[in-house]
Design an enzyme around this catalytic site. Structure first.
Site, PDB file in Angstrom:
ATOM      1  N   TYR A  52       9.897 -57.742  38.696  1.00 14.09           N
ATOM      2  CA  TYR A  52      11.123 -58.352  39.216  1.00 14.09           C
ATOM      3  C   TYR A  52      10.972 -58.803  40.670  1.00 14.09           C
ATOM      4  O   TYR A  52      11.633 -59.752  41.090  1.00 14.09           O
ATOM      5  CB  TYR A  52      12.307 -57.401  39.032  1.00 14.09           C
ATOM      6  CG  TYR A  52      12.767 -57.391  37.597  1.00 14.09           C
ATOM      7  CD1 TYR A  52      13.567 -58.410  37.095  1.00 14.09           C
ATOM      8  CD2 TYR A  52      12.351 -56.387  36.717  1.00 14.09           C
ATOM      9  CE1 TYR A  52      13.967 -58.431  35.771  1.00 14.09           C
ATOM     10  CE2 TYR A  52      12.746 -56.389  35.383  1.00 14.09           C
ATOM     11  CZ  TYR A  52      13.549 -57.421  34.909  1.00 14.09           C
ATOM     12  OH  TYR A  52      13.922 -57.445  33.589  1.00 14.09           O
ATOM     13  N   ILE A  92      19.873 -64.912  35.462  1.00 13.25           N
ATOM     14  CA  ILE A  92      20.048 -63.986  36.580  1.00 13.25           C
ATOM     15  C   ILE A  92      19.702 -64.648  37.911  1.00 13.25           C
ATOM     16  O   ILE A  92      19.718 -63.988  38.949  1.00 13.25           O
ATOM     17  CB  ILE A  92      19.211 -62.704  36.370  1.00 13.25           C
ATOM     18  CG1 ILE A  92      17.714 -63.022  36.241  1.00 13.25           C
ATOM     19  CG2 ILE A  92      19.702 -61.937  35.149  1.00 13.25           C
ATOM     20  CD1 ILE A  92      16.828 -61.772  36.159  1.00 13.25           C
ATOM     21  N   ASP A  93      19.410 -65.949  37.886  1.00 13.20           N
ATOM     22  CA  ASP A  93      19.165 -66.673  39.135  1.00 13.20           C
ATOM     23  C   ASP A  93      20.493 -67.114  39.748  1.00 13.20           C
ATOM     24  O   ASP A  93      21.561 -66.963  39.159  1.00 13.20           O
ATOM     25  CB  ASP A  93      18.223 -67.869  38.912  1.00 13.20           C
ATOM     26  CG  ASP A  93      18.832 -68.942  38.020  1.00 13.20           C
ATOM     27  OD1 ASP A  93      19.915 -69.459  38.344  1.00 13.20           O
ATOM     28  OD2 ASP A  93      18.212 -69.285  36.990  1.00 13.20           O
ATOM     29  N   HIS A 108      24.518 -61.457  32.365  1.00 12.56           N
ATOM     30  CA  HIS A 108      23.324 -60.609  32.386  1.00 12.56           C
ATOM     31  C   HIS A 108      22.967 -60.131  33.795  1.00 12.56           C
ATOM     32  O   HIS A 108      21.859 -59.671  34.034  1.00 12.56           O
ATOM     33  CB  HIS A 108      22.132 -61.351  31.764  1.00 12.56           C
ATOM     34  CG  HIS A 108      22.270 -61.556  30.290  1.00 12.56           C
ATOM     35  ND1 HIS A 108      21.526 -62.467  29.584  1.00 12.56           N
ATOM     36  CD2 HIS A 108      23.078 -60.964  29.373  1.00 12.56           C
ATOM     37  CE1 HIS A 108      21.878 -62.436  28.305  1.00 12.56           C
ATOM     38  NE2 HIS A 108      22.815 -61.526  28.157  1.00 12.56           N
ATOM     39  N   CYS A 138      24.261 -44.101  49.689  1.00 12.41           N
ATOM     40  CA  CYS A 138      24.062 -42.645  49.604  1.00 12.41           C
ATOM     41  C   CYS A 138      22.807 -42.172  50.338  1.00 12.41           C
ATOM     42  O   CYS A 138      22.549 -40.964  50.408  1.00 12.41           O
ATOM     43  CB  CYS A 138      24.014 -42.206  48.150  1.00 12.41           C
ATOM     44  SG  CYS A 138      22.597 -42.860  47.209  1.00 12.41           S
ATOM     45  N   GLY A 175      20.684 -75.200  27.253  1.00 15.65           N
ATOM     46  CA  GLY A 175      19.409 -74.550  27.564  1.00 15.65           C
ATOM     47  C   GLY A 175      19.281 -73.134  27.053  1.00 15.65           C
ATOM     48  O   GLY A 175      18.623 -72.311  27.686  1.00 15.65           O
ATOM     49  N   SER A 177      18.272 -70.360  23.822  1.00 12.57           N
ATOM     50  CA  SER A 177      17.391 -70.243  22.664  1.00 12.57           C
ATOM     51  C   SER A 177      18.152 -69.961  21.379  1.00 12.57           C
ATOM     52  O   SER A 177      17.643 -70.185  20.283  1.00 12.57           O
ATOM     53  CB  SER A 177      16.373 -69.118  22.890  1.00 12.57           C
ATOM     54  OG  SER A 177      17.039 -67.860  22.943  1.00 12.57           O
TER      55      SER A 177
END
Length: 234
Positions: A52, A92-93, A108, A138, A175, A177
């Site tokens: 990632y 996720i962009d 997503h 935290c 775009g 699938s």
């Protein structure tokens, strides 16, 4: 007119970001079960972070293309005529936002956001993550992960998506699938509701036969042409 637009990796492919399930896509090169599941992250967080981090680096430098720009025009054009767009992306962009889209639902998640597994805090993240990354909330390490939906996790805002779909006058998939659920099932839901459906894609998807109509070719050509026609009719 209210238009529900679902976008997938194909809308960002011409910006240099790889698709997943097409020939030569990311899942041809990488095993998603080793990189995109909670179990994979628990088993080998360093490997998942490396994958990632690589994608995040490419994303930071990527620029939106003419397909993203066309959807910005659609948003503005519909609003000027009293309509609206619900732009739901599987991506996720952040290229829709870079182009200027103001209302984007990331079902997503977003790679440029990190989430702490300890305290659930979310924060903008444009640099690499690791097991040593400290959560600013935290102050613990070992819990930071990309704020993306992995296989086996629930997509974000399913109730919001369902409400927008029921309220739509037109469903447009761009775009995608047609292989990943629940998104792949939205066209059937739209058809059941009596909503016209259109597929815009490089080539017919796995669920192309369910759509009322389809247009095929490069996103930077097909989408701008479709948007101009749609706004002329709206």
């Amino acid at each position: 007119m209210k238009v529900f637009v679902l976008t997938g990796a194909g809308v960002s492919a011409e910006s240099g970001l790889g698709t997943f399930r097409d020939k030569g896509g990311l899942w041809d090169e990488f095993d998603p079960m080793e990189l995109a599941t909670p179990e994979a992250f628990e088993r080998d967080p360093a490997r998942v972070h490396a994958f990632y981090n690589m994608r995040r680096s490419a994303m930071v430098d990527a620029l939106p293309n003419a397909a993203h720009a066309a959807l910005v025009r659609l948003e503005a054009g519909l609003e000027a005529k009293g309509g609206e767009i619900f732009l739901c992306t599987q991506n996720i962009d952040n290229l829709h936002e870079k182009a200027g889209s103001r209302h984007v639902h990331h079902m997503h998640g977003e790679l440029l956001v990190a989430r702490c597994g300890w305290c659930r805090r979310r924060e903008v993240c444009t640099v690499g993550l690791s097991e040593e990354t400290i959560c600013e909330g935290c102050l613990r390490t070992g819990g930071m992960r990309p704020d993306v939906v992995w296989f086996g996790e629930m997509p974000i805002g399913l109730d919001t998506i369902a409400d927008a779909l029921r309220d739509a006058d037109l469903f447009v998939a761009i775009g995608t699938s047609g292989a990943v659920y629940p998104a792949a099932g939205y066209v059937a839901e739209a058809r059941a509701l009596g909503i016209p459906t259109v597929e815009l894609n490089l080539e017919p998807s796995d669920v192309a036969r369910v759509f009322d109509s389809g247009r095929y070719g490069p996103a930077t050509e097909v989408i701008p042409a479709f948007v101009e026609e749609l706004l002329a009719r709206a």
